[in-house]
Design a protein around this motif. Structure first.
Motif, PDB file in Angstrom:
ATOM      1  N   SER A 157     140.921  54.173  22.989  1.00 45.96           N
ATOM      2  CA  SER A 157     141.509  54.389  24.315  1.00 45.96           C
ATOM      3  C   SER A 157     143.022  54.615  24.215  1.00 45.96           C
ATOM      4  CB  SER A 157     141.194  53.223  25.257  1.00 45.96           C
ATOM      5  OG  SER A 157     141.717  52.017  24.764  1.00 45.96           O
ATOM      6  N   LEU A 158     143.698  53.922  23.274  1.00 44.14           N
ATOM      7  CA  LEU A 158     145.137  54.142  23.082  1.00 44.14           C
ATOM      8  C   LEU A 158     145.405  55.530  22.507  1.00 44.14           C
ATOM      9  CD1 LEU A 158     146.256  50.656  21.713  1.00 44.14           C
ATOM     10  CD2 LEU A 158     146.706  51.602  23.978  1.00 44.14           C
ATOM     11  N   LEU A 159     144.499  56.007  21.650  1.00 49.74           N
ATOM     12  CA  LEU A 159     144.619  57.361  21.104  1.00 49.74           C
ATOM     13  C   LEU A 159     144.479  58.394  22.222  1.00 49.74           C
ATOM     14  CD1 LEU A 159     144.930  58.750  18.306  1.00 49.74           C
ATOM     15  CD2 LEU A 159     142.441  58.997  18.282  1.00 49.74           C
ATOM     16  N   ALA A 160     143.521  58.156  23.137  1.00 47.47           N
ATOM     17  CA  ALA A 160     143.337  59.055  24.281  1.00 47.47           C
ATOM     18  C   ALA A 160     144.586  59.068  25.163  1.00 47.47           C
ATOM     19  CB  ALA A 160     142.115  58.629  25.100  1.00 47.47           C
ATOM     20  N   GLY A 170     147.686  58.368  24.165  1.00 48.43           N
ATOM     21  CA  GLY A 170     148.725  59.077  23.418  1.00 48.43           C
ATOM     22  C   GLY A 170     148.538  60.576  23.456  1.00 48.43           C
ATOM     23  N   HIS A 171     147.278  61.029  23.409  1.00 50.76           N
ATOM     24  CA  HIS A 171     146.985  62.471  23.470  1.00 50.76           C
ATOM     25  C   HIS A 171     147.405  63.045  24.819  1.00 50.76           C
ATOM     26  CE1 HIS A 171     143.821  65.908  23.206  1.00 50.76           C
ATOM     27  NE2 HIS A 171     144.981  66.284  22.709  1.00 50.76           N
ATOM     28  N   CYS A 172     147.068  62.332  25.904  1.00 51.04           N
ATOM     29  CA  CYS A 172     147.458  62.788  27.253  1.00 51.04           C
ATOM     30  C   CYS A 172     148.980  62.872  27.365  1.00 51.04           C
ATOM     31  CB  CYS A 172     146.909  61.840  28.321  1.00 51.04           C
ATOM     32  SG  CYS A 172     145.127  61.980  28.588  1.00 51.04           S
ATOM     33  N   ILE A 173     149.687  61.853  26.845  1.00 54.46           N
ATOM     34  CA  ILE A 173     151.151  61.840  26.918  1.00 54.46           C
ATOM     35  C   ILE A 173     151.735  62.999  26.122  1.00 54.46           C
ATOM     36  CG2 ILE A 173     153.200  60.544  26.150  1.00 54.46           C
ATOM     37  CD1 ILE A 173     151.785  57.993  27.065  1.00 54.46           C
ATOM     38  N   SER A 174     151.172  63.281  24.945  1.00 53.26           N
ATOM     39  CA  SER A 174     151.661  64.395  24.118  1.00 53.26           C
ATOM     40  C   SER A 174     151.536  65.722  24.860  1.00 53.26           C
ATOM     41  CB  SER A 174     150.886  64.467  22.802  1.00 53.26           C
ATOM     42  OG  SER A 174     151.166  63.348  22.005  1.00 53.26           O
ATOM     43  N   LEU A 175     150.398  65.923  25.538  1.00 52.06           N
ATOM     44  CA  LEU A 175     150.186  67.177  26.268  1.00 52.06           C
ATOM     45  C   LEU A 175     151.081  67.257  27.500  1.00 52.06           C
ATOM     46  CD1 LEU A 175     146.286  67.444  26.022  1.00 52.06           C
ATOM     47  CD2 LEU A 175     147.982  68.826  24.803  1.00 52.06           C
ATOM     48  N   LEU A 176     151.273  66.110  28.189  1.00 52.25           N
ATOM     49  CA  LEU A 176     152.140  66.091  29.370  1.00 52.25           C
ATOM     50  C   LEU A 176     153.598  66.327  29.001  1.00 52.25           C
ATOM     51  CD1 LEU A 176     150.527  63.067  31.224  1.00 52.25           C
ATOM     52  CD2 LEU A 176     150.711  65.381  32.157  1.00 52.25           C
ATOM     53  N   PRO A 226     143.208  65.832  29.189  1.00 48.36           N
ATOM     54  CA  PRO A 226     141.867  65.204  29.129  1.00 48.36           C
ATOM     55  C   PRO A 226     141.842  63.750  29.602  1.00 48.36           C
ATOM     56  CG  PRO A 226     142.832  65.257  26.942  1.00 48.36           C
ATOM     57  CD  PRO A 226     143.834  65.912  27.865  1.00 48.36           C
ATOM     58  N   TYR A 227     142.112  63.532  30.894  1.00 46.25           N
ATOM     59  CA  TYR A 227     142.093  62.170  31.437  1.00 46.25           C
ATOM     60  C   TYR A 227     140.718  61.518  31.306  1.00 46.25           C
ATOM     61  CZ  TYR A 227     146.563  63.321  33.647  1.00 46.25           C
ATOM     62  OH  TYR A 227     147.860  63.687  33.872  1.00 46.25           O
ATOM     63  N   THR A 240     142.686  56.191  30.591  1.00 43.69           N
ATOM     64  CA  THR A 240     143.434  57.378  31.030  1.00 43.69           C
ATOM     65  C   THR A 240     142.994  57.830  32.424  1.00 43.69           C
ATOM     66  OG1 THR A 240     141.908  58.686  29.652  1.00 43.69           O
ATOM     67  CG2 THR A 240     144.094  58.269  28.765  1.00 43.69           C
ATOM     68  N   ARG A 241     141.743  57.581  32.765  1.00 43.66           N
ATOM     69  CA  ARG A 241     141.314  57.914  34.132  1.00 43.66           C
ATOM     70  C   ARG A 241     142.067  57.056  35.153  1.00 43.66           C
ATOM     71  NH1 ARG A 241     134.725  58.198  33.553  1.00 43.66           N
ATOM     72  NH2 ARG A 241     134.859  58.730  31.361  1.00 43.66           N
ATOM     73  N   LEU A 242     142.154  55.750  34.857  1.00 38.71           N
ATOM     74  CA  LEU A 242     142.824  54.855  35.807  1.00 38.71           C
ATOM     75  C   LEU A 242     144.337  55.073  35.836  1.00 38.71           C
ATOM     76  CD1 LEU A 242     140.871  51.501  35.349  1.00 38.71           C
ATOM     77  CD2 LEU A 242     140.836  53.029  37.304  1.00 38.71           C
ATOM     78  N   LEU A 243     144.902  55.629  34.765  1.00 39.13           N
ATOM     79  CA  LEU A 243     146.350  55.884  34.727  1.00 39.13           C
ATOM     80  C   LEU A 243     146.699  57.336  35.045  1.00 39.13           C
ATOM     81  CD1 LEU A 243     147.535  53.838  31.598  1.00 39.13           C
ATOM     82  CD2 LEU A 243     147.744  53.243  34.003  1.00 39.13           C
ATOM     83  N   ALA A 244     145.700  58.139  35.400  1.00 40.73           N
ATOM     84  CA  ALA A 244     145.937  59.574  35.629  1.00 40.73           C
ATOM     85  C   ALA A 244     147.022  59.821  36.675  1.00 40.73           C
ATOM     86  CB  ALA A 244     144.634  60.261  36.045  1.00 40.73           C
ATOM     87  N   ARG A 245     146.959  59.066  37.761  1.00 43.54           N
ATOM     88  CA  ARG A 245     147.950  59.263  38.835  1.00 43.54           C
ATOM     89  C   ARG A 245     149.347  58.855  38.370  1.00 43.54           C
ATOM     90  NH1 ARG A 245     146.134  56.642  44.255  1.00 43.54           N
ATOM     91  NH2 ARG A 245     144.449  58.143  43.890  1.00 43.54           N
ATOM     92  N   SER A 246     149.430  57.784  37.586  1.00 45.26           N
ATOM     93  CA  SER A 246     150.730  57.308  37.103  1.00 45.26           C
ATOM     94  C   SER A 246     151.352  58.299  36.119  1.00 45.26           C
ATOM     95  CB  SER A 246     150.562  55.961  36.393  1.00 45.26           C
ATOM     96  OG  SER A 246     149.921  55.039  37.230  1.00 45.26           O
ATOM     97  N   LEU A 247     150.506  58.885  35.266  1.00 47.43           N
ATOM     98  CA  LEU A 247     151.015  59.777  34.219  1.00 47.43           C
ATOM     99  C   LEU A 247     151.191  61.202  34.703  1.00 47.43           C
ATOM    100  CD1 LEU A 247     148.649  58.610  31.338  1.00 47.43           C
ATOM    101  CD2 LEU A 247     151.069  58.042  31.574  1.00 47.43           C
TER     102      LEU A 247
END
Length: 354
Positions: free
Chosen positions: A279-282, A284-290, A301-302, A308-315
């Motif tokens: 889940s931490l890798l997922a 990190g991947h979202c943050i890298s793309l953002l 890929p939230y 990442t689904r629950l943090l989608a709005r925050s990120l």
């Protein structure tokens, strides 16, 4: 705005000192930190760096946490999350010392960002001329299951849904209203005691789940008298009142990244570690793309993890986010420390439109 990454460097532990570990992380002042070890010589810059001598109050005031509370009251979705290696001080930064309870409260000087934010929120609500409703929900993500930490009885898995209006949300989660500091701190301590923790070689009280406590702030500034010709509504509310605002203040205590070889985990602990790391890798991947320029971004890929689904709005653009990266200064933890520093540096490049 961009996220507001801050860095906290905890002191060397007794175990690290006895082992003869060297201190390889040094604060340079003005938000800069230097890592110096064999084959490694790097400097990183952040909004603020708190070294081993920084008090809990200094972290609260210097991180911008007070401004985040005020933004939540103004109707914004605000998130603070702590991340870093297992045993790096994330839970201490957010909550204060382990072992505190309603019967054995922590020393006021040691209270973390959460309790200080609750105090600030309640003080602000009393000073503003608004009708404020406060409630809280508390969840954990354990082995990719979302569980309610406030519902009575054994924690049971809740469904994570998506809708066009709400985005990702947890179905049937309990939300409890509160009006006092004692009430919200009681909810925090009750939920934290139900959270999954275990002992391993690097941490006697390792968090085995990601925990998300969300304070919902609903306000409606009601005028003392209705405007001429408007009168009072059927429920006794003034039609001339300001529109209601709904803000959130979410605290995310991430489970620590860990190497199974270092922690000596096996069996169930190993399964938990793999789930945490995935889940931490997922994330990190979202943050890298953002962090890429908007024109070069691909699909984010939230849906790759519940976290990442629950943090989608925050990120992803509609929230204001504070990140607290926690690291050990020990030479023994150098690899994980560098990983956390690079992670936080990437996060600095993400821009949001709250």
């Amino acid at each position: 705005p961009r996220p507001h990454p801050t860095l906290r460097v905890r002191p060397l532990t007794c175990t690290e000192t006895r082992r003869g570990d060297q201190q390889v992380v040094h604060s340079l002042g003005d938000g800069a930190v230097h890592v110096s070890a064999a084959r490694h010589d790097a400097t990183f810059g952040f909004s603020a760096v708190f070294d081993a001598g920084a008090s809990q109050e200094a972290v609260f005031e210097g991180s911008g946490m007070r401004q985040l509370v005020e933004l939540a009251m103004d109707g914004f979705s605000c998130t603070v999350f702590a991340f870093g290696q297992t045993g790096s001080g994330k839970t201490y930064t957010l909550m204060g010392p382990l072992g505190q309870s309603e019967t054995q409260p922590a020393s006021p000087a040691l209270l973390g960002l959460m309790q200080r934010s609750f105090t600030c929120l309640l003080e602000q609500s009393r000073s503003r001329a608004s009708d404020l409703a406060l409630s809280a929900s508390y969840l954990e993500i354990y082995n990719e299951q979302v569980r309610d930490l406030l519902s009575p009885g054994p924690p049971c898995a809740l469904s994570l849904r998506w809708s066009k209006t709400r985005g990702f949300y947890v179905e049937n989660q309990l939300s409890v209203e509160f009006e006092s500091l004692e009430a919200i701190v009681s909810l925090l301590l009750q939920g934290s005691q139900r959270r999954r923790t275990s002992a391993h070689a690097l941490n006697r009280h390792s968090s085995r789940s990601h925990a998300l406590l969300t304070v919902h702030v609903r306000s409606r500034a009601v005028s003392a008298h209705p405007a001429p010709g408007q009168g009072w509504g059927a429920q006794g509310s003034a039609r001339g009142a300001c529109p209601s605002k709904q803000g959130t203040l979410c605290f995310v205590d991430l489970a620590g990244s860990e190497r199974v070889k270092e922690t000596g985990s096996s069996g169930e602990l190993s399964v938990e570690a793999n789930s945490i790391n995935r889940s931490l890798l997922a994330l990190g991947h979202c943050i890298s793309l953002l962090a890429k320029p908007r024109g070069k971004r691909t699909h984010i890929p939230y849906r790759d993890s519940k976290l990442t689904r629950l943090l989608a709005r925050s990120l992803g653009g509609s929230g204001v986010t504070l990140m607290v990266a926690c690291i050990s200064p020990s030479s023994h933890c150098l690899s994980e420390t560098l990983s956390t520093l690079h992670y936080a540096s990437r996060a600095q490049r993400v821009t949001t439109k709250p």
